[in-house]
Scaffold this motif. Structure first.
Motif, mmCIF file in Angstrom:
data_model
loop_
_atom_site.group_PDB
_atom_site.id
_atom_site.type_symbol
_atom_site.label_atom_id
_atom_site.label_comp_id
_atom_site.label_asym_id
_atom_site.label_seq_id
_atom_site.Cartn_x
_atom_site.Cartn_y
_atom_site.Cartn_z
ATOM 1 N N TYR A 184 0.856 -1.180 0.000
ATOM 2 C CA TYR A 184 0.000 0.000 0.000
ATOM 3 C C TYR A 184 0.900 1.240 0.000
ATOM 4 C CZ TYR A 184 -3.658 -3.266 1.471
ATOM 5 O OH TYR A 184 -4.536 -4.318 1.536
ATOM 6 N N SER A 185 0.600 2.184 -0.879
ATOM 7 C CA SER A 185 1.444 3.381 -0.946
ATOM 8 C C SER A 185 0.596 4.640 -1.154
ATOM 9 C CB SER A 185 2.467 3.257 -2.077
ATOM 10 O OG SER A 185 1.821 3.090 -3.327
ATOM 11 N N VAL A 186 1.120 5.741 -0.648
ATOM 12 C CA VAL A 186 0.426 7.033 -0.765
ATOM 13 C C VAL A 186 1.468 8.093 -1.128
ATOM 14 C CG1 VAL A 186 -1.005 8.750 0.377
ATOM 15 C CG2 VAL A 186 -1.218 6.343 1.017
ATOM 16 N N GLU A 187 1.126 8.908 -2.100
ATOM 17 C CA GLU A 187 1.980 10.047 -2.470
ATOM 18 C C GLU A 187 1.131 11.311 -2.408
ATOM 19 O OE1 GLU A 187 3.747 9.394 -6.266
ATOM 20 O OE2 GLU A 187 5.043 7.745 -5.563
ATOM 21 N N CYS A 188 1.647 12.291 -1.678
ATOM 22 C CA CYS A 188 0.896 13.530 -1.482
ATOM 23 C C CYS A 188 1.737 14.748 -1.853
ATOM 24 C CB CYS A 188 0.462 13.672 -0.022
ATOM 25 S SG CYS A 188 -0.488 12.286 0.631
ATOM 26 N N GLU A 192 -2.252 19.316 -4.880
ATOM 27 C CA GLU A 192 -2.699 18.188 -5.704
ATOM 28 C C GLU A 192 -3.353 17.075 -4.893
ATOM 29 O OE1 GLU A 192 0.448 16.747 -8.149
ATOM 30 O OE2 GLU A 192 0.898 18.718 -9.017
ATOM 31 N N GLY A 193 -3.186 17.126 -3.587
ATOM 32 C CA GLY A 193 -3.777 16.109 -2.734
ATOM 33 C C GLY A 193 -2.947 14.828 -2.677
ATOM 34 N N CYS A 194 -3.595 13.747 -2.296
ATOM 35 C CA CYS A 194 -2.903 12.474 -2.141
ATOM 36 C C CYS A 194 -3.482 11.415 -3.075
ATOM 37 C CB CYS A 194 -3.032 11.966 -0.709
ATOM 38 S SG CYS A 194 -2.312 13.045 0.552
ATOM 39 N N SER A 195 -2.596 10.587 -3.596
ATOM 40 C CA SER A 195 -2.996 9.463 -4.450
ATOM 41 C C SER A 195 -2.657 8.169 -3.725
ATOM 42 C CB SER A 195 -2.258 9.522 -5.791
ATOM 43 O OG SER A 195 -2.562 8.383 -6.570
ATOM 44 N N CYS A 196 -3.658 7.309 -3.617
ATOM 45 C CA CYS A 196 -3.476 6.044 -2.901
ATOM 46 C C CYS A 196 -3.408 4.895 -3.904
ATOM 47 C CB CYS A 196 -4.646 5.799 -1.945
ATOM 48 S SG CYS A 196 -5.057 7.215 -0.885
ATOM 49 N N GLY A 200 1.002 -0.369 -6.844
ATOM 50 C CA GLY A 200 1.228 0.577 -7.933
ATOM 51 C C GLY A 200 -0.011 0.995 -8.704
ATOM 52 N N GLU A 201 -1.150 0.383 -8.415
ATOM 53 C CA GLU A 201 -2.387 0.716 -9.121
ATOM 54 C C GLU A 201 -3.211 1.687 -8.282
ATOM 55 O OE1 GLU A 201 -3.368 -0.148 -12.141
ATOM 56 O OE2 GLU A 201 -1.486 -1.236 -12.483
ATOM 57 N N PRO A 202 -3.515 2.907 -8.814
ATOM 58 C CA PRO A 202 -4.317 3.889 -8.077
ATOM 59 C C PRO A 202 -5.691 3.325 -7.718
ATOM 60 C CG PRO A 202 -3.260 4.902 -9.972
ATOM 61 C CD PRO A 202 -3.079 3.423 -10.127
#
Length: 233
Positions: A184-188, A192-196, A200-202
């Motif tokens: 599980y990964s999150v980039e913020c 732009e907010g955060c993408s979970c 690797g699949e949003p």
């Protein structure tokens, strides 16, 4: 790794006697004593006696013991491996045994990790003390190297969390992975907010990057990620 990193007699006796003792003996005395003697008295003696046993006995017995006992030659993996560890100056036998058995019980919940770990213990169980010392030295090539490299992430099963971000909190990232499960990964990033994502699949997102980034280096980061992405980590 526990212990300083480091068959089955299937006696299917089918005894089918299948013996058919069919005496089938027909003792036909057929003794027909036909004296054929006829005297003036008109007496005729005809033995005419016939005896047929006709006996047929089929035991048809089938015995299948079906006994199967799974054993490891020379004892359990843990006791064999720990005997080598103890003999060669490693940890105490009893301590090694407890650690080994607890470890194997723990990874039993991760079926894919059982065979590679058992392979390591089996390899250690067959080492001489000289080979055991070479294993601990870790200078390639060393005994059991292939088995240990074959462990992959199963060498240290469990869950791992990684997090980091910009000092000013404008961006951050987070990842969570348990052995044998998805990552599980999150980039913020601010604005732009955060993408979970899972492997690797949003899969989800949230608009407030500060929700995660403000906690990314703190104890509340997992709760923040769960709130943002709708997960239950």
């Amino acid at each position: 790794m526990a212990c300083e990193d480091p068959g089955s007699d299937d006696t299917d006796e089918s005894s089918d006697t299948g013996d058919t003792a069919d005496s089938g003996d027909t003792a036909d005395g057929g003794d027909s004593s036909d004296g054929g003697d006829t005297t003036d008295g008109g007496d005729t003696t005809d033995g005419g006696d016939t005896t047929d046993t006709g006996g047929s006995t089929d035991t048809g017995g089938t015995t299948d013991t079906g006994d199967t006992s799974d054993t490891t030659e020379g004892g359990s993996l843990c006791s064999d491996a720990c005997a080598v560890v103890n003999e060669c100056g490693g940890s105490n036998f009893d301590e090694c045994l407890v650690e080994c058995e607890e470890f194997l019980a723990e990874i039993s919940e991760l079926p894919e990790c059982v065979p590679p770990n058992e392979a390591v213990y089996a390899c250690i169980a067959g080492l001489s003390c000289e080979e055991y010392d070479a294993l601990n030295a870790g200078e390639s090539p060393y005994p059991c190297e292939d088995e240990i490299e074959g462990l992959g992430e199963c060498g240290d099963p469990g869950c791992e969390t990684a997090a980091g971000g910009a000092i000013d909190g404008t961006s951050c990232e987070f990842s969570y992975h348990c052995t044998g499960e998805e990552t599980y990964s999150v980039e913020c990033s601010q604005g732009e907010g955060c993408s979970c994502a899972i492997d690797g699949e949003p899969v989800a997102s949230c608009e407030d990057a500060s929700l995660v980034c403000s906690e990314v280096m703190g104890e509340g980061v997992v709760d923040a990620v769960n709130e943002c992405c709708g997960w239950e980590l």
